[in-house]
Design a protein around this motif. Structure first.
Motif, PDB file in Angstrom:
ATOM      1  N   VAL A   1      46.143  34.318  36.934  1.00 17.43           N
ATOM      2  CA  VAL A   1      45.037  35.196  37.662  1.00 17.43           C
ATOM      3  C   VAL A   1      45.474  36.770  37.405  1.00 17.43           C
ATOM      4  CG1 VAL A   1      44.441  33.614  39.382  1.00 17.43           C
ATOM      5  CG2 VAL A   1      46.411  35.116  39.686  1.00 17.43           C
ATOM      6  N   SER A   2      45.876  36.972  36.229  1.00 14.94           N
ATOM      7  CA  SER A   2      46.130  38.501  35.767  1.00 14.94           C
ATOM      8  C   SER A   2      45.052  39.192  35.343  1.00 14.94           C
ATOM      9  CB  SER A   2      47.128  38.427  34.500  1.00 14.94           C
ATOM     10  OG  SER A   2      46.601  37.785  33.356  1.00 14.94           O
ATOM     11  N   HIS A   3      43.771  38.603  35.131  1.00 12.52           N
ATOM     12  CA  HIS A   3      42.587  39.316  35.121  1.00 12.52           C
ATOM     13  C   HIS A   3      42.043  40.087  36.155  1.00 12.52           C
ATOM     14  CE1 HIS A   3      42.588  37.051  31.199  1.00 12.52           C
ATOM     15  NE2 HIS A   3      42.655  36.039  31.692  1.00 12.52           N
ATOM     16  N   ASP A   4      41.556  41.253  35.774  1.00 13.97           N
ATOM     17  CA  ASP A   4      40.832  42.037  36.665  1.00 13.97           C
ATOM     18  C   ASP A   4      39.237  41.626  36.874  1.00 13.97           C
ATOM     19  OD1 ASP A   4      39.309  44.185  37.993  1.00 13.97           O
ATOM     20  OD2 ASP A   4      40.938  45.727  37.577  1.00 13.97           O
ATOM     21  N   VAL A   5      38.964  41.252  38.066  1.00 10.64           N
ATOM     22  CA  VAL A   5      37.555  40.885  37.865  1.00 10.64           C
ATOM     23  C   VAL A   5      36.438  41.970  37.643  1.00 10.64           C
ATOM     24  CG1 VAL A   5      37.906  38.638  39.298  1.00 10.64           C
ATOM     25  CG2 VAL A   5      37.355  40.934  40.462  1.00 10.64           C
ATOM     26  N   ILE A   6      37.073  43.128  37.886  1.00 13.26           N
ATOM     27  CA  ILE A   6      35.935  44.267  37.865  1.00 13.26           C
ATOM     28  C   ILE A   6      35.935  44.575  36.056  1.00 13.26           C
ATOM     29  CG2 ILE A   6      35.480  46.964  38.255  1.00 13.26           C
ATOM     30  CD1 ILE A   6      35.314  45.000  40.574  1.00 13.26           C
ATOM     31  N   LYS A   7      37.032  44.407  35.556  1.00 15.44           N
ATOM     32  CA  LYS A   7      37.018  44.717  34.291  1.00 15.44           C
ATOM     33  C   LYS A   7      36.256  43.665  33.476  1.00 15.44           C
ATOM     34  CE  LYS A   7      41.038  45.550  32.138  1.00 15.44           C
ATOM     35  NZ  LYS A   7      42.287  45.613  31.377  1.00 15.44           N
ATOM     36  N   LEU A   8      36.436  42.151  33.909  1.00 16.79           N
ATOM     37  CA  LEU A   8      35.597  41.164  33.429  1.00 16.79           C
ATOM     38  C   LEU A   8      34.191  41.535  33.588  1.00 16.79           C
ATOM     39  CD1 LEU A   8      37.639  38.160  34.670  1.00 16.79           C
ATOM     40  CD2 LEU A   8      37.317  39.048  32.383  1.00 16.79           C
ATOM     41  N   LEU A   9      33.677  42.065  34.663  1.00 13.10           N
ATOM     42  CA  LEU A   9      32.441  42.266  34.943  1.00 13.10           C
ATOM     43  C   LEU A   9      31.718  43.444  33.802  1.00 13.10           C
ATOM     44  CD1 LEU A   9      31.723  42.607  38.741  1.00 13.10           C
ATOM     45  CD2 LEU A   9      30.644  40.756  37.283  1.00 13.10           C
ATOM     46  N   ALA A  10      32.744  44.518  33.665  1.00 12.16           N
ATOM     47  CA  ALA A  10      32.325  45.459  32.833  1.00 12.16           C
ATOM     48  C   ALA A  10      32.125  45.060  31.441  1.00 12.16           C
ATOM     49  CB  ALA A  10      33.073  46.742  32.844  1.00 12.16           C
TER      50      ALA A  10
ATOM     51  N   ARG B   1      43.622  38.267  43.056  1.00  8.18           N
ATOM     52  CA  ARG B   1      45.213  38.068  42.738  1.00  8.18           C
ATOM     53  C   ARG B   1      45.886  37.830  44.204  1.00  8.18           C
ATOM     54  NH1 ARG B   1      44.259  41.790  38.372  1.00  8.18           N
ATOM     55  NH2 ARG B   1      44.245  43.487  40.021  1.00  8.18           N
ATOM     56  N   LYS B   2      45.375  38.285  45.160  1.00  9.83           N
ATOM     57  CA  LYS B   2      46.136  38.572  46.751  1.00  9.83           C
ATOM     58  C   LYS B   2      45.828  36.978  47.152  1.00  9.83           C
ATOM     59  CE  LYS B   2      45.868  43.093  47.626  1.00  9.83           C
ATOM     60  NZ  LYS B   2      44.852  44.378  48.660  1.00  9.83           N
ATOM     61  N   TRP B   3      44.873  36.308  47.073  1.00 12.03           N
ATOM     62  CA  TRP B   3      44.443  35.082  47.492  1.00 12.03           C
ATOM     63  C   TRP B   3      45.443  34.116  46.909  1.00 12.03           C
ATOM     64  CZ3 TRP B   3      42.939  30.237  45.735  1.00 12.03           C
ATOM     65  CH2 TRP B   3      42.288  29.520  46.824  1.00 12.03           C
ATOM     66  N   PHE B   4      45.514  34.285  45.572  1.00 16.28           N
ATOM     67  CA  PHE B   4      46.099  33.178  44.881  1.00 16.28           C
ATOM     68  C   PHE B   4      47.863  33.643  44.999  1.00 16.28           C
ATOM     69  CE2 PHE B   4      42.563  32.446  42.218  1.00 16.28           C
ATOM     70  CZ  PHE B   4      42.932  31.176  41.918  1.00 16.28           C
ATOM     71  N   ALA B   5      48.188  34.788  45.313  1.00 19.48           N
ATOM     72  CA  ALA B   5      49.372  35.257  45.445  1.00 19.48           C
ATOM     73  C   ALA B   5      49.965  34.463  46.735  1.00 19.48           C
ATOM     74  CB  ALA B   5      49.760  36.676  45.605  1.00 19.48           C
TER      75      ALA B   5
ATOM     76  N   ARG C   1      49.102  31.617  47.844  1.00 20.51           N
ATOM     77  CA  ARG C   1      49.012  30.151  47.796  1.00 20.51           C
ATOM     78  C   ARG C   1      49.728  29.351  46.782  1.00 20.51           C
ATOM     79  NH1 ARG C   1      44.825  32.315  50.180  1.00 20.51           N
ATOM     80  NH2 ARG C   1      43.733  31.484  51.810  1.00 20.51           N
ATOM     81  N   VAL C   2      49.944  30.271  45.478  1.00 20.20           N
ATOM     82  CA  VAL C   2      50.766  29.838  44.710  1.00 20.20           C
ATOM     83  C   VAL C   2      52.076  30.496  44.240  1.00 20.20           C
ATOM     84  CG1 VAL C   2      48.634  28.747  43.387  1.00 20.20           C
ATOM     85  CG2 VAL C   2      49.658  31.129  42.619  1.00 20.20           C
ATOM     86  N   GLY C   3      52.991  29.719  43.613  1.00 25.99           N
ATOM     87  CA  GLY C   3      54.192  30.638  43.311  1.00 25.99           C
ATOM     88  C   GLY C   3      54.251  31.513  42.083  1.00 25.99           C
ATOM     89  N   PRO C   4      55.215  32.183  42.061  1.00 29.32           N
ATOM     90  CA  PRO C   4      55.042  33.472  41.150  1.00 29.32           C
ATOM     91  C   PRO C   4      54.965  32.898  39.555  1.00 29.32           C
ATOM     92  CG  PRO C   4      56.916  33.535  42.201  1.00 29.32           C
ATOM     93  CD  PRO C   4      56.247  32.409  42.908  1.00 29.32           C
ATOM     94  N   GLU C   5      55.297  31.633  39.584  1.00 26.00           N
ATOM     95  CA  GLU C   5      55.326  31.328  38.135  1.00 26.00           C
ATOM     96  C   GLU C   5      53.917  31.073  37.468  1.00 26.00           C
ATOM     97  OE1 GLU C   5      55.446  27.721  41.064  1.00 26.00           O
ATOM     98  OE2 GLU C   5      56.833  29.496  40.613  1.00 26.00           O
ATOM     99  N   MET C   6      53.004  30.896  38.481  1.00 21.25           N
ATOM    100  CA  MET C   6      51.546  30.585  38.259  1.00 21.25           C
ATOM    101  C   MET C   6      50.605  31.939  38.117  1.00 21.25           C
ATOM    102  SD  MET C   6      51.523  27.307  37.917  1.00 21.25           S
ATOM    103  CE  MET C   6      49.889  26.818  37.970  1.00 21.25           C
ATOM    104  N   MET C   7      51.438  33.067  38.736  1.00 21.95           N
ATOM    105  CA  MET C   7      50.533  34.226  38.837  1.00 21.95           C
ATOM    106  C   MET C   7      49.792  34.576  37.359  1.00 21.95           C
ATOM    107  SD  MET C   7      49.758  34.919  41.964  1.00 21.95           S
ATOM    108  CE  MET C   7      49.082  36.552  41.686  1.00 21.95           C
ATOM    109  N   PHE C   8      50.435  34.198  36.176  1.00 23.78           N
ATOM    110  CA  PHE C   8      50.102  34.899  35.153  1.00 23.78           C
ATOM    111  C   PHE C   8      48.511  34.308  34.777  1.00 23.78           C
ATOM    112  CE2 PHE C   8      51.648  30.389  34.006  1.00 23.78           C
ATOM    113  CZ  PHE C   8      50.459  30.401  32.937  1.00 23.78           C
TER     114      PHE C   8
END
Length: 174
Positions: free
Chosen positions: A64-73, A49-53, A55-62
């Protein structure tokens, strides 16, 4: 390793894809050895999220709202991803409490042993009324790369620095 270290320490840099593959392999091992694995996030999952924040505007942050740790689990039926919610429902993915033991991965660091854990304890003193969490007698901070225990009030309360599961960071030996 954080992406900015690619230029500083290129021999030690591991890309996110390789880091996630290693994390998944470790998680697969743990899931095969235990009936139940409880997992929480810390600051490492926020790097995407920090990397995208940056480089992209706030309108695109939705996007990358996923937590990669949650996705692994989510790939393992016996791995439970835990998070705490504040009174209005916001996720606080770096706090987990079992009984009177509060386990945290707060993004607080210091080269001085136990200073981060003492700071987190002080932070909770200021914010516990708002968070409405159960009181704790043991606080375990998992962000730092050091270990230690401070008993307070004749041992009635314990502050524990549990060491992050990682190789010794380069900054610790420089």
């Amino acid at each position: 390793h954080a992406g900015y270290r690619r230029n500083i320490r290129p021999r030690q840099y591991v890309g996110l894809k390789e880091e996630l593959a290693t994390g998944k392999a470790i998680l697969a091992y743990l899931a095969s050895q235990f009936k139940r694995v409880v997992m929480m996030s810390g600051n490492h999952g926020d790097r995407v999220r920090k990397w995208f924040a940056e480089r992209v505007g706030p309108e695109m942050m939705f996007l990358v709202s996923h937590d990669v740790i949650k996705l692994l689990a989510s790939d393992f039926p016996n791995v439970e991803y835990v998070e705490t919610k504040d009174p209005v429902g916001n996720e606080i993915h770096w706090i987990y409490q079992v009984g009177d033991c509060r386990i945290v991965h707060a993004e607080v660091g210091s080269s001085i042993e136990m200073r981060p854990t003492v700071r987190v304890d002080a932070w909770f003193e200021q914010w516990d009324d708002y968070l409405r969490l159960a009181p704790y007698n043991v606080l375990v901070e998992c962000h730092t790369h050091q270990g230690g225990i401070i008993p307070l009030n004749n041992g009635a309360k314990q502050l524990v620095e549990a060491m992050c599961l990682t190789r010794e960071p380069q900054y610790a030996v420089e």
